[in-house]
Write a protein that holds these residues in place. Structure first.
Motif, PDB file in Angstrom:
ATOM      1  N   LEU A 317     -48.159  81.530  34.766  1.00 13.07           N
ATOM      2  CA  LEU A 317     -49.660  81.220  34.627  1.00 13.07           C
ATOM      3  C   LEU A 317     -50.000  80.416  33.316  1.00 13.07           C
ATOM      4  O   LEU A 317     -50.873  80.045  33.001  1.00 13.07           O
ATOM      5  CB  LEU A 317     -50.554  82.704  34.774  1.00 13.07           C
ATOM      6  N   GLY A 318     -48.974  81.046  32.508  1.00 14.54           N
ATOM      7  CA  GLY A 318     -49.133  80.530  30.804  1.00 14.54           C
ATOM      8  C   GLY A 318     -49.417  81.428  29.921  1.00 14.54           C
ATOM      9  O   GLY A 318     -49.164  82.696  30.166  1.00 14.54           O
ATOM     10  N   TRP A 319     -49.576  81.119  28.685  1.00 15.93           N
ATOM     11  CA  TRP A 319     -49.831  82.099  27.592  1.00 15.93           C
ATOM     12  C   TRP A 319     -51.160  82.556  27.740  1.00 15.93           C
ATOM     13  O   TRP A 319     -52.204  81.993  27.930  1.00 15.93           O
ATOM     14  CB  TRP A 319     -49.814  81.284  26.134  1.00 15.93           C
ATOM     15  N   THR A 320     -51.140  83.885  27.202  1.00 15.72           N
ATOM     16  CA  THR A 320     -52.394  84.673  27.312  1.00 15.72           C
ATOM     17  C   THR A 320     -53.129  84.591  25.907  1.00 15.72           C
ATOM     18  O   THR A 320     -52.218  84.228  24.816  1.00 15.72           O
ATOM     19  CB  THR A 320     -52.433  86.144  27.654  1.00 15.72           C
ATOM     20  N   ARG A 321     -54.412  85.068  25.595  1.00 21.01           N
ATOM     21  CA  ARG A 321     -54.767  84.928  24.450  1.00 21.01           C
ATOM     22  C   ARG A 321     -54.095  85.559  23.487  1.00 21.01           C
ATOM     23  O   ARG A 321     -54.118  85.665  22.289  1.00 21.01           O
ATOM     24  CB  ARG A 321     -56.288  85.222  24.284  1.00 21.01           C
ATOM     25  N   GLY A 322     -53.506  86.962  23.845  1.00 20.65           N
ATOM     26  CA  GLY A 322     -52.631  87.916  23.188  1.00 20.65           C
ATOM     27  C   GLY A 322     -51.575  87.214  22.989  1.00 20.65           C
ATOM     28  O   GLY A 322     -50.529  88.297  22.031  1.00 20.65           O
ATOM     29  N   GLY A 323     -50.996  86.314  23.328  1.00 23.93           N
ATOM     30  CA  GLY A 323     -49.628  85.778  22.891  1.00 23.93           C
ATOM     31  C   GLY A 323     -48.489  86.138  23.794  1.00 23.93           C
ATOM     32  O   GLY A 323     -47.205  86.000  23.641  1.00 23.93           O
ATOM     33  N   LEU A 324     -49.031  86.550  25.247  1.00 25.77           N
ATOM     34  CA  LEU A 324     -47.807  87.009  26.161  1.00 25.77           C
ATOM     35  C   LEU A 324     -47.945  85.653  27.308  1.00 25.77           C
ATOM     36  O   LEU A 324     -48.740  85.157  27.487  1.00 25.77           O
ATOM     37  CB  LEU A 324     -48.384  88.149  26.931  1.00 25.77           C
ATOM     38  N   LEU A 325     -46.733  85.640  27.703  1.00 26.10           N
ATOM     39  CA  LEU A 325     -46.472  84.863  28.979  1.00 26.10           C
ATOM     40  C   LEU A 325     -46.770  85.406  30.309  1.00 26.10           C
ATOM     41  O   LEU A 325     -45.852  86.567  30.405  1.00 26.10           O
ATOM     42  CB  LEU A 325     -45.031  84.281  28.852  1.00 26.10           C
ATOM     43  N   GLU A 326     -47.751  85.162  30.951  1.00 26.14           N
ATOM     44  CA  GLU A 326     -47.973  85.883  32.068  1.00 26.14           C
ATOM     45  C   GLU A 326     -47.526  85.176  33.505  1.00 26.14           C
ATOM     46  O   GLU A 326     -47.530  83.942  33.500  1.00 26.14           O
ATOM     47  CB  GLU A 326     -49.494  85.903  32.242  1.00 26.14           C
ATOM     48  N   MET A 327     -46.821  86.078  34.388  1.00 33.48           N
ATOM     49  CA  MET A 327     -46.304  85.630  35.654  1.00 33.48           C
ATOM     50  C   MET A 327     -46.798  86.544  36.539  1.00 33.48           C
ATOM     51  O   MET A 327     -47.048  87.559  36.309  1.00 33.48           O
ATOM     52  CB  MET A 327     -44.776  85.541  35.568  1.00 33.48           C
ATOM     53  N   THR A 328     -46.806  85.864  38.092  1.00 37.51           N
ATOM     54  CA  THR A 328     -47.131  86.722  39.237  1.00 37.51           C
ATOM     55  C   THR A 328     -45.929  86.308  40.032  1.00 37.51           C
ATOM     56  O   THR A 328     -45.207  85.274  40.303  1.00 37.51           O
ATOM     57  CB  THR A 328     -48.428  86.522  39.762  1.00 37.51           C
TER      58      THR A 328
END
Length: 431
Positions: A317-328
């Motif tokens: 999904l990309g980078w979150t505002r907190g600087g995490l790389l999100e996936m599902t």
């Protein structure tokens, strides 16, 4: 992605286990317990109706029944349903009245009208051909039945998908809610599915339950279940599984790598670990902080490339505002740690350790030629074994004699030993 070269398959009365190897390294692990499985179509009976939910008996196993497009059945009714997910924690096995009858290249969807084709198939002209092929078959069936061509249908010769679809229609028409409770149309068994997926892989099968130990598979699985994974350049990943998500933390402490290099290695290793550990759900990668946008894009692209061939697929999904790389990623069953009795869900642990105890009992009883074997174990493990009469019958068939199961109240789940009752010999089997 390299091709799987070898499949190691081990059979026991409680389960089938398999390891897929590429370049001599285990890349994926599979596990199939006996009993109803995800994908099975089951003739069930309604035992309770509670508001919007119904409980059904699947043949010794209870399931939570949903009926998205029709009213719930009444108490005592016989229904056809399909298992959608395994039980876990406070969640029951989920079953649905919506059926999917799967073939190798096409899926029949009773209750859903129309033809669909996987978007991964190219060129568009091939998708159009497949859709027309499916529509021609469905035209003779009538409304209320659909089908989906899978990605593998792309290379099937003309007419092959239509022939497979007609076979699925015959399977569907033979299904009936009338009759004894139990599985009426099983999902492909693990070994058959693996041989279909990797037809050119060499296969080594074992029923002595010693091969996985001798080939180093057990040690490799134990290492794969560890929380910390070393990266080639000196950093590491820490992988934590919870009920809500999987958290992966990148650590470059003690490494000569800079942040970008460490994160690139972490992207590659994350893909390998998702596959090996069977991780799914929401996955968050806590990469080392980088302020450069080009570097962040490079890590994102590297991760997408690394996971693009995984099955089930991973959506980055990309980078979150907190600087995490999100996936599902679709979660099809318990992870490797859960299968080994090390997961966060305590409800899975007696079964996991019970299967280990059964494997140990068989190895010891056959290896020492015990005529009257007994297994001493924790009450939770003994209760799990005693609750399944068919398991005890299969165990007796392997051993040539019934095995006595003796619960020891103070023992933890991971402690068990085999006793030869005819001569008093003992063999400690603690883990």
């Amino acid at each position: 992605m390299p091709l799987v070269e070898e499949l190691l398959i081990e059979y026991s009365p409680a389960e089938t286990r398999a390891a897929a190897l590429e370049d001599g390294r285990i890349v994926e692990f599979f596990h199939e317990p006996f009993g109803p499985r995800v994908g099975d179509i089951v003739r069930a009976r309604v035992t309770a109706v509670d508001g919007p939910r119904a409980w059904v008996d699947l043949g010794g196993t209870m399931g939570l029944f949903s009926s998205p497009k029709s009213p719930l059945p009444t108490m005592g009714s016989a229904v056809l349903c399909q298992i959608r997910s395994d039980p876990g924690g406070d969640k029951a096995m989920a079953v649905s009245s919506t059926l999917e009858i799967r073939g190798r290249n096409v899926v029949l969807t009773p209750g859903e009208s129309g033809a669909a084709v996987s978007r991964k198939i190219s060129p568009p002209a091939r998708r159009k051909e497949l859709k027309a092929e499916i529509e021609k078959v469905l035209a003779d069936v009538g409304e209320g039945v659909g089908a989906v061509a899978l990605t593998s249908a792309a290379g099937v010769p003309s007419g092959g998908v239509a022939e497979e679809l007609r076979t699925l229609l015959l399977r569907w028409r033979e299904l009936s809610p009338t009759g004894p409770v139990g599985v009426v149309d099983g999902a492909p068994r693990l070994v058959d599915a693996l041989k279909t997926r990797w037809p050119d892989a060499a296969i080594r099968e074992d029923r002595t339950l010693r091969f996985f130990e001798e080939a180093g598979v057990e040690d490799a699985l134990a290492a794969a279940a560890a929380a910390v994974v070393d990266l080639p350049g000196g950093g590491s990943l820490r992988i934590d599984e919870t009920a809500a998500l999987v958290a992966i933390d990148v650590n470059a402490s003690g490494s000569a790598l800079d942040a970008v290099q460490a994160n690139l290695e972490a992207a590659d290793e994350t893909a390998r670990q998702l596959r090996l550990r069977g991780l799914g759900g929401i996955i968050l990668l806590d990469a080392i902080r980088m302020d450069d946008l080009a570097a962040r894009d490079a890590i994102l692209n590297r991760l997408r490339q690394a996971v693009e061939d995984l099955e089930p697929s991973v959506q980055v999904l990309g980078w979150t505002r907190g600087g995490l790389l999100e996936m599902t990623r679709t979660r099809l069953g318990p992870s490797l740690r859960e299968r080994m009795g090390l997961g966060y869900d305590p409800a899975r642990r007696p079964a996991a350790w019970g299967r280990k105890a059964v494997r140990h009992l068989i190895r010891e009883a056959l290896g020492r030629a015990l005529s009257k074997p007994a297994l001493r174990c924790a009450p939770g493990v003994a209760g799990w074994i005693d609750s399944d009469s068919s398991l005890k019958d299969r165990l007796q068939a392997v051993l040539g004699a019934p095995a006595r199961i003796e619960p020891v109240p103070e023992w933890p789940l991971d402690r068990y030993e085999v006793l030869a009752e005819d001569n008093g010999q003992r063999e400690r089997g603690s883990q």
